[in-house]
Design a protein around this motif. Structure first.
Motif, short mmCIF file in Angstrom:
data_model
loop_
_atom_site.label_atom_id
_atom_site.label_comp_id
_atom_site.label_asym_id
_atom_site.label_seq_id
_atom_site.Cartn_x
_atom_site.Cartn_y
_atom_site.Cartn_z
N VAL A 40 1.42 -0.09 -7.59
CA VAL A 40 0.18 -0.11 -6.73
C VAL A 40 0.22 1.11 -5.73
O VAL A 40 -0.90 1.90 -5.93
CB VAL A 40 0.08 -1.38 -5.50
N ALA A 51 -5.00 -2.46 1.26
CA ALA A 51 -4.33 -1.15 1.81
C ALA A 51 -2.89 -1.06 2.13
O ALA A 51 -2.77 -0.02 2.81
CB ALA A 51 -5.37 -0.50 2.67
N TYR A 52 -2.28 -2.01 1.81
CA TYR A 52 -0.94 -2.17 2.44
C TYR A 52 0.13 -1.12 1.93
O TYR A 52 0.76 -0.46 2.93
CB TYR A 52 -0.27 -3.52 1.95
N SER A 53 -0.13 -0.75 0.53
CA SER A 53 0.89 0.40 0.19
C SER A 53 0.33 1.86 0.85
O SER A 53 1.03 2.72 0.37
CB SER A 53 0.61 0.25 -1.16
N ARG A 54 -0.75 1.77 1.47
CA ARG A 54 -1.21 3.31 1.69
C ARG A 54 -0.65 3.72 3.02
O ARG A 54 -0.40 2.95 4.07
CB ARG A 54 -2.80 3.21 1.88
N ARG A 55 -0.24 5.06 3.16
CA ARG A 55 0.19 5.86 4.17
C ARG A 55 -0.82 6.43 5.24
O ARG A 55 -0.71 6.43 6.43
CB ARG A 55 1.32 6.80 3.84
N ARG A 76 -10.90 -5.71 -2.14
CA ARG A 76 -9.52 -5.62 -1.85
C ARG A 76 -8.86 -4.71 -2.72
O ARG A 76 -8.03 -3.97 -2.18
CB ARG A 76 -8.91 -7.15 -1.64
N PRO A 103 6.16 -4.03 -8.52
CA PRO A 103 4.61 -3.95 -8.54
C PRO A 103 4.31 -3.07 -7.16
O PRO A 103 3.26 -2.52 -7.20
CB PRO A 103 4.05 -5.30 -8.24
N ASP A 104 5.01 -3.39 -6.08
CA ASP A 104 4.47 -2.38 -4.99
C ASP A 104 4.65 -0.71 -5.25
O ASP A 104 3.80 -0.17 -4.77
CB ASP A 104 5.31 -2.82 -3.92
N MET A 119 -5.17 -5.98 3.59
CA MET A 119 -4.06 -6.10 2.90
C MET A 119 -3.93 -5.22 1.53
O MET A 119 -2.91 -5.00 1.00
CB MET A 119 -3.75 -7.85 2.62
#
Lengths: 288, 258
Positions: B78, B105-109, B151, B74-75, B103
């Motif tokens: 996303v 936006a956790y996967s965003r850099r 979210r 899943p990560d 949270m």
């Protein structure tokens, strides 16, 4: 006064081990009964690296090595062993950690022997006096390091992205998956963190007391501390640890031996009766 | 016409030993809202979970912008731009609203843009700005649903999978939320797959609709056509002008796809 300080110092060690319990309990809802043994291992690794009859490295070099080794061990324990139990009941995980504790105990006995040994650390054995109170230097170190570690952990969990993600994953694991948080890696990192905390607790404990492979059984008392504070609350773990650390020396001084030894557990029983969630517990509510 | 942004071919997924999806194929064009209708247990949620990687399919392919994504973690999914707003909101109850949103936006850099996106979410859901430092578990159901959508938005998705956003909400709130969903689709260009039991509101906002039953897609058409289809009216929209006269015969009536 002397009792207070040595009690506080011992309480800090309990508190640190209890924090290890809480970290893992919050993340995975399983209790890691090997936490005390991880502390013992951390202490022995440091001892093995430092003491003259083993590797005789300088203390300040072996400490970071031991801490990082224990961090790796925690990470690997989760990613190689505990994770395979995914989907099994919590009880299975708990029993597995008890078994791991035994393994750690005998392993340490096989490597370092079963006799009590003391860590040759530069801070052990020194003391100073303020009027007629004797204060050990290790005790000051223990208290100081515990306080700073607590602050560091607090800031980590409240402010950093990874820390908040760890909280998120423990509050709602499913949602954490949905958000793209790599939950498995986060869990392994929590095990690593609790390994690190255990190593620090072990080093602090060993600079005050002699250690042997059975030292890990101290973990049971720390577990009581974690329950008293409320499993699931880091400040609660520290508070519970301090409470037990303070009760012990006072009970030993003013009560008869065997009765004194009951006291920490009596407090545990009382708290479980009157505040079943512990002193500082986060009561979660979920709305539909 | 551009190639579809999401294309699912002959997907099969098991829920334990039960085959929950039995060969589903569907296509989502960029910029559309596609709705998947169906009764309880039709496999709608399983379909979304399989797309977002929470569940792995047994067979079939999911291609997102030309890339096969079935069975990925899943990560990773996303990160590619698919977010899932789960059924029943699934908030982090003792994090604050703002932490919950972050949270997402956790996967965003790209850290610097997260702040502007946070403002964007607050502009769409002004009520969230008011309670941004409140624990999410203390919000009302409608506020939690708004937060869950916000979210999901924080990941800056290309496709958003919405699983029953109307669950447990009053008709009025449902209407509000669907208005915002439509606005997000039009103004932000977010493609959406919308799973709903409430067929009326879903068909109102959607461009295209699929009807699922027992793990299969039994009907698909433009939503205006679905709305006027007799079967849909009978079984999902519950319009019953004739029901009084043939009410007792309804159990006999066959759906055209059976």
């Amino acid at each position: 006064m002397q009792l207070v300080i040595s009690g506080l110092a011992m309480g800090c060690v309990y508190g640190l081990i209890a924090m290890g319990f809480v970290l893992i309990y919050k993340a995975t809802e399983a209790v890691n009964f090997a936490q005390g043994d991880m502390m013992m291992l951390g202490a022995f690794i440091t001892l093995g690296l430092t003491n003259d009859q083993y590797m005789a490295l300088p203390f300040w070099i072996s400490v970071p090595i031991a801490i990082s080794l224990m961090g790796c061990l925690g990470y690997l324990l989760d990613s190689l062993i505990i994770r395979r139990m995914f989907g099994q009941s919590q009880l299975a995980v708990v029993i597995l950690t008890i078994a791991l504790g035994f393994v750690a105990r005998f392993l340490a006995g096989a490597i370092w022997g079963h006799d009590p040994q003391s860590l040759e650390s530069p801070i052990s054995g020194q003391y100073f006096r303020i009027s007629d109170i004797v204060i050990g230097v290790p005790e000051i170190w223990i208290i100081g390091i515990t306080i700073s570690l607590t602050v560091v952990l607090f800031v980590f969990f409240a402010k950093t992205k990874l820390g908040v993600a760890m909280q998120a994953a423990s509050q709602n694991q499913m949602a954490a998956y949905y958000m793209g948080i790599p939950v498995r890696r986060v869990n392994s990192l929590i095990w690593a963190l609790s390994g690190i905390v255990a190593a620090i607790a072990g080093i602090l404990f060993a600079s005050k007391n002699a250690i042997d492979p059975g030292t890990g059984l101290l973990g049971i008392k720390a577990f009581a501390a974690a329950v008293i504070g409320g499993l699931g609350s880091l400040p609660g773990a520290l508070l519970g640890g301090l409470l037990i650390g303070l009760i012990e020396p006072f009970a030993a001084r003013y009560l008869e031996g065997d009765i004194a030894r009951i006291m920490p557990y009596l407090v545990l029983v009382l708290i479980l009766i009157f505040r079943p969630h512990g002193i500082l517990s986060q009561v979660q509510k979920k709305k539909v | 016409m551009n190639p579809p942004i999401l294309k699912i071919d002959n997907l099969e997924s098991y829920y334990g030993p039960i085959m929950a999806i039995r060969g589903v194929s569907l296509i989502v064009e960029e910029g559309q809202i596609v709705t998947v209708l169906g009764a309880n247990g039709a496999g709608k949620t399983t379909l979304l979970k399989t797309i977002s990687g929470i569940m792995d399919p047994e067979k079939g392919t999911i291609s997102f912008m030309g890339e096969k994504i079935q069975g990925k973690e899943p990560d990773k999914i996303v990160q590619k731009g698919i977010t899932h707003v789960p059924e029943g909101r699934e908030v982090f109850p003792i994090l604050t609203v703002e932490e919950n949103l972050r949270m997402g936006a956790y996967s965003r850099r790209d850290k610097e843009n997260i702040h502007t996106d946070l403002d964007l979410v607050y502009d769409y859901f002004p009520i969230l700005r008011k309670c941004k430092s409140q624990q999410a578990g203390t919000l009302s159901g409608g506020q939690q649903q708004m937060m869950a959508i916000g979210r999901g938005l924080m990941a800056r998705p290309k496709i958003m999978l919405l699983d029953e956003p109307s669950l447990g909400l009053s008709p009025l709130l449902t209407r509000d939320i669907f208005l915002i969903i439509k606005r997000l689709n039009v103004e932000q260009g977010v493609t959406m797959i919308l799973v709903e039991q409430n067929a009326k509101v879903a068909l109102d906002v959607a461009n295209y609709g699929y009807v699922m039953e027992l793990g299969r897609i039994v009907m698909s058409d433009h939503s205006s056509k679905l709305q006027s289809s007799k079967d849909i009216q009978e079984f999902y929209l519950g319009q019953s002008e004739q029901a009084s006269e043939r009410g007792q015969k309804r159990w006999k009536q066959r759906k055209t796809w059976r």
